[in-house]
Scaffold this motif. Structure first.
Motif: not given
Length: 608
Positions: A513-518, A583-592
């Motif tokens: 949640a914290d990273g998403w808001s950024s 993280t891997l998941v965060q970088d993956g979501i950015r590519k999503v």
């Protein structure tokens, strides 16, 4: 109600097909009845609005098309969406066209292609006494009777498909049988196996030296190369079952062919001969290599591994290694901040940089991209690899040969006497190699290597568990890059759509949640995601190629202090997150969100 109307569907008597005989198309009355039932169901599922359906019907009548063609090409409904509706309507699986799917030539031998096209069904494969048949209307009683007469005594398993997909399967099967040496060989083997399939597992007199077996193995390798496969799996079965041949393309296995059971030992022996292995030894694993030339100006190397399995038979796995040109670091899909950080590390005069991940995740490709960015006349670069998959001018590359004592550790020691500036080690498999690499990085050399670990933080703990000195490793560590490969959405059929609330919540939970808001996505309106509709370019899968996701751990002073104190994984991870590690998941979501892949693909490779 659609299901009630389906039972009252009118059908017309048709003749059985024979070789060379053609049957006229299904009557207009039958097609209209079928389309009316399916149309009602599509409206019932809210897939098509009544006004859109009325427009489609006008096009069907005016242009002489069928309903599915209008829905697919003019109404732009996806194959997956229409296939799901048909699967639920007929209560059986849906199958879309895929040129990589295996069709058994023997099943089509006595059937007229014109008849199959006109009546929209095709036999796909045989499993024991079961025959799987693809039909555009599994509930048509007359069609089911024809299928049963074509294969008397067999158990028929029906699968639903679109008429256009069935026609493409027929066209593909006709092209292969008419012009593909591989299809001709498989059909010939199936004919020769004939009666022996039941009474005898291995034909007497069939051996690895037969020309037809040699042709078969060569064409299997050529077909894998044509389809861009990374691996070939030859999987013989005990008893009278056919040998399965599977290819891995873009990380996913599929079965393009099956070889008659009597030839399984001859095929395995032929591969072992090509790889200079002992054909008399079938009780223990063996490793070897094959040099193969698929075209006149192209040569590839195959790594061969044989493993004994139950039933006294051997599986064979062949990995295709094509000599590729190094990629540019800018083309690796790295986030700009990661790209800059890795570029800075590559310019360091000494230290250690590691790239980690599972087998086949692109670690070697990444390290060669790093080397390519610093490969200049001013630097002497040595590499020790097993095998050498990528070649570069200016690099001095050494092939490892453990059987003669040339290991990664011994190669490293030799490099230190050969005036290196940069050393790349294919893999750190043991403490000896790790210790030599750390020593080299502390004595004025930049060392790059790979390691099989799940994440960047776990790499630190793994090396310490191997017995490496924490103080030396902390001093040497410049950075650790973890990476995975996800399936890339096909550029030819990718389309955007607004994310549903469950999809939005899933992304927020995965990113944090914290990273998403950024990311400030909510300020730009609704979150948009992407999906592949399926097209000829991607074999109607929606995916074509791969995209990398990354996680970079930097060797800051605080991080090195924790490493020296042998901190736990959770503490190291928390420190890395505070320092800005994505993280891997965060970088993956950015590519999503960029439209490169889907969250389902990211979850498949990055989540525990």
């Amino acid at each position: 109600m659609a299901m009630a109307e389906l039972g009252a569907r009118a059908t017309q008597k048709r003749e059985m097909p024979t070789a060379g005989a053609a049957k006229a198309a299904v009557s207009p009355q039958f097609r209209q009845t079928w389309e009316r039932s399916v149309k009602d169901y599509l409206i019932f599922r809210s897939m098509v609005k009544q006004v859109e359906l009325d427009m489609a019907i006008e096009q069907v009548v005016a242009q002489g098309l069928d309903l599915e063609s209008v829905l697919l090409h003019q109404q732009r409904r996806s194959r997956q969406e229409l296939g799901l509706a048909l699967s639920q309507f007929y209560r059986c699986p849906f199958l879309a066209f895929d040129e990589r799917m295996a069709l058994e030539p023997s099943l089509l031998k006595n059937l007229s292609r014109d008849y199959l096209k006109a009546n929209a069904w095709i036999p796909m494969r045989r499993e024991g006494n079961e025959i799987h048949v693809l039909s555009n209307d599994p509930d048509d009683l007359e069609k089911r009777r024809d299928i049963q007469q074509a294969f008397p005594g067999a158990i028929i398993k029906l699968v639903v498909g679109l008429r256009c997909d069935i026609e493409m399967f027929l066209k593909h099967a006709t092209c292969r049988s008419g012009g593909s040496p591989l299809a001709d060989i498989l059909e010939k083997l199936a004919e020769e196996a004939g009666q022996e399939r039941i009474s005898q597992v291995d034909l007497i007199g069939v051996n690895e030296n037969d020309s037809i077996i040699a042709q078969l193995v060569n064409h299997v390798i050529a077909e894998a190369y044509r389809l861009g496969a990374s691996d070939i799996h030859v999987e013989p079965s005990a008893g009278h079952k056919d040998t399965t041949v599977r290819f891995r393309v873009d990380g996913t296995c599929f079965t393009p062919m099956r070889i008659p059971a009597p030839y399984r030992r001859a095929v395995v022996s032929r591969i072992k001969i090509m790889a200079n292995l002992d054909i008399a030894e079938s009780r223990k694993p063996q490793d070897g290599k094959i040099a193969y030339r698929p075209t006149k100006d192209r040569e590839i190397e195959l790594r061969v591994a044989t493993l004994p399995t139950s039933g006294g038979i051997e599986d064979v796995v062949l990995r295709l290694l094509t000599a590729k040109e190094p990629m540019q670091l800018d083309g690796m899909g790295l986030a700009p901040s990661m790209r800059d950080a890795i570029g800075t590390i590559a310019q360091k005069p000494y230290g250690m940089f590691l790239c980690v991940g599972p087998t086949g995740s692109g670690k070697t490709t990444t390290l060669h991209a790093v080397l390519q960015s610093i490969n200049t006349d001013e630097r002497k670069i040595w590499t020790a690899e097993d095998p050498i998959e990528i070649t570069q001018d200016g690099l001095r590359q050494v092939q490892i040969h453990p059987k003669i004592g040339l290991t990664f550790a011994s190669a490293m020691r030799a490099f230190l006497r050969a005036d290196p500036d940069v050393i790349m080690i294919g893999e750190m498999r043991d403490k000896e190699t790790a210790d030599v690499a750390i020593e080299a990085s502390l004595t004025g050399h930049l060392v790059l290597s790979t390691l099989h670990t799940n994440s960047a933080v776990e790499t630190v703990v793994r090396l310490l568990d191997l017995g490496c000195d924490p103080f030396n490793f902390a001093d040497a560590m410049l950075g650790v890059l973890a990476q995975r490969l996800c399936k890339r959405l096909c550029s030819g059929c990718k389309e955007a759509y607004p994310a549903s609330q469950p999809e939005h919540d899933e992304l927020v939970h995965g990113y944090g949640a914290d990273g998403w808001s950024s990311l400030r996505l909510e300020e730009a309106g609704a979150v948009r995601l992407y999906r592949g509709r399926g097209c000829d370019l991607c074999n109607h899968t929606g995916f074509k190629g791969r995209v990398a996701i990354h996680e970079l751990l930097l060797g800051s002073d605080d991080m090195k202090g924790l490493v020296q104190g042998r901190a736990k994984t959770s503490v190291l991870f928390q420190q890395a997150r505070q320092e800005g590690m994505r993280t891997l998941v965060q970088d993956g979501i950015r590519k999503v969100l960029q439209g490169d892949t889907t969250y389902r693909q990211v979850r498949a490779v990055a989540l525990k």
